[in-house]
Scaffold this motif. Structure first.
Motif, PDB file in Angstrom:
ATOM      1  N   ASP A 134       0.818  -1.218   0.000  1.00 20.78           N
ATOM      2  CA  ASP A 134       0.000   0.000   0.000  1.00 20.78           C
ATOM      3  C   ASP A 134       0.851   1.266   0.000  1.00 20.78           C
ATOM      4  O   ASP A 134       0.380   2.337  -0.411  1.00 20.78           O
ATOM      5  CB  ASP A 134      -0.940   0.013   1.204  1.00 20.78           C
ATOM      6  N   SER A 135       2.093   1.152   0.459  1.00 23.52           N
ATOM      7  CA  SER A 135       2.965   2.326   0.510  1.00 23.52           C
ATOM      8  C   SER A 135       3.408   2.785  -0.875  1.00 23.52           C
ATOM      9  O   SER A 135       3.826   3.928  -1.051  1.00 23.52           O
ATOM     10  CB  SER A 135       4.208   2.023   1.352  1.00 23.52           C
ATOM     11  N   GLY A 136       3.345   1.875  -1.848  1.00 27.00           N
ATOM     12  CA  GLY A 136       3.824   2.191  -3.184  1.00 27.00           C
ATOM     13  C   GLY A 136       5.298   1.958  -3.384  1.00 27.00           C
ATOM     14  O   GLY A 136       5.828   2.140  -4.494  1.00 27.00           O
ATOM     15  N   LEU A 137       6.015   1.536  -2.334  1.00 29.76           N
ATOM     16  CA  LEU A 137       7.450   1.267  -2.460  1.00 29.76           C
ATOM     17  C   LEU A 137       7.690   0.063  -3.361  1.00 29.76           C
ATOM     18  O   LEU A 137       6.979  -0.944  -3.269  1.00 29.76           O
ATOM     19  CB  LEU A 137       8.060   0.989  -1.082  1.00 29.76           C
ATOM     20  N   GLU A 138       8.687   0.167  -4.227  1.00 29.62           N
ATOM     21  CA  GLU A 138       9.106  -1.004  -4.994  1.00 29.62           C
ATOM     22  C   GLU A 138       9.622  -2.045  -4.005  1.00 29.62           C
ATOM     23  O   GLU A 138      10.386  -1.708  -3.090  1.00 29.62           O
ATOM     24  CB  GLU A 138      10.214  -0.634  -5.976  1.00 29.62           C
ATOM     25  N   HIS A 139       9.222  -3.285  -4.172  1.00 30.24           N
ATOM     26  CA  HIS A 139       9.627  -4.280  -3.178  1.00 30.24           C
ATOM     27  C   HIS A 139       9.598  -5.687  -3.760  1.00 30.24           C
ATOM     28  O   HIS A 139       8.935  -5.959  -4.761  1.00 30.24           O
ATOM     29  CB  HIS A 139       8.707  -4.220  -1.958  1.00 30.24           C
ATOM     30  N   THR A 140      10.326  -6.575  -3.096  1.00 27.31           N
ATOM     31  CA  THR A 140      10.303  -8.009  -3.371  1.00 27.31           C
ATOM     32  C   THR A 140      10.065  -8.728  -2.053  1.00 27.31           C
ATOM     33  O   THR A 140      10.712  -8.423  -1.049  1.00 27.31           O
ATOM     34  CB  THR A 140      11.638  -8.491  -3.970  1.00 27.31           C
TER      35      THR A 140
END
Length: 282
Positions: free
Chosen positions: A122-128
């Motif tokens: 939900d934060s919009g951070l790119e993540h894996t």
């Protein structure tokens, strides 16, 4: 580029910090209690509670471009919002297959991990998201005390299937993702090299120690009594249900560790060889 490693005193976080330090990447290790941290030379230290986005969060996030995020119980929405504001660009989140597996995703462990995953998404951070299989270190957590004291292990559903993964492999995968863009997908499922029964894992411990370690099969009810409240009852019930469901099955095996690190996944025996003292009688 500074990399923030949360949970830096844990099995995975401590190894990740060491891996990054050996490779020359600027790293900052954090824990709720900074006095528990023993960090390599050159690694910065930060005291951080992920469920509290106060001044400690702003200080820990200063100059950070990427984060290794260790799952916690409680909301981390404010922390990830602070990470966005601080200019963080990428997150590697350590989760659990319990977040999606049948019989687990809607139970306590699954809900805890899905809540953290949801906050990051939900934060919009790119993540894996990393989904490691059954940890080799679980053998020490669950069985070492019994083996040292009696040379035996009491266990329900000893024929449950697992794929033990070495913590060093998880750390190396995380380090690659945090420093290279090659394998930055939405998720990576990590496993050890082969499926085995829990009783097979106990047999490997015995082989490493050069003694026979006996498995005492117990009922579900006996397992509750033996636990003596160490694990909250709903979580223990979920763990027992999952173990029961995998009896007679083959646990999943992936080649993700080899694809990302360039070497085959390490065996359970290799971890036990390095940690045999934890299982030996005084």
């Amino acid at each position: 580029m500074t990399i923030l490693v949360t949970g830096a005193s844990g099995n995975i976080g401590s190894r990740l910090v060491a891996t990054l330090a050996r490779s020359g990447y600027p790293a900052r290790g954090s824990s709720r209690d900074a006095t528990t941290l023993r960090l390599p030379a050159g690694v910065e230290l930060a005291e951080l509670d992920l469920t509290d986005s106060g001044p400690s969060a702003a200080k820990a996030l200063r100059g950070v471009e990427a984060i290794f995020l260790y799952p916690v119980i409680g909301t981390i929405d404010a922390f990830v919002a602070a990470a966005v504001e601080a200019g963080v660009r990428y997150v590697v989140l350590l989760s659990s297959p319990a977040a999606y597996e049948v019989g687990e995703f809607d139970r306590p462990i699954g809900r805890i991990h899905r809540a953290v995953e949801r906050a990051v998404a939900d934060s919009g951070l790119e993540h894996t998201v990393l989904y490691p299989s059954w940890l080799a270190t679980n053998t020490r957590r669950d069985w070492a005390d019994q083996i040292r004291a009696t040379g035996r292990v009491a266990m329900a559903f000893a024929d449950a299937a697992v794929t033990p993964i070495h913590p060093e492999d998880i750390a190396e995968v995380a380090a690659h993702l945090l420093t290279q863009k090659t394998f930055r997908s939405r998720m990576q499922i990590l496993t050890g090299p082969r499926s085995m029964r829990m009783r097979d894992a106990v047999a490997i411990i015995g082989d490493v120690l050069g003694v026979e370690v006996t498995v005492d099969d117990v009922t579900r009810e006996q397992a509750w009594e033996l636990d003596q409240g160490r694990i909250p009852r709903p979580i223990l019930e979920s763990l027992l249900d999952v173990a029961a469901a995998t009896v007679g099955q083959t646990a999943s095996v992936t080649n993700t560790v080899e694809r990302i690190t360039g070497h085959p996944a390490r065996s359970l025996r290799s971890w036990l060889d390095a940690n045999r003292g934890d299982f030996q009688r005084a």
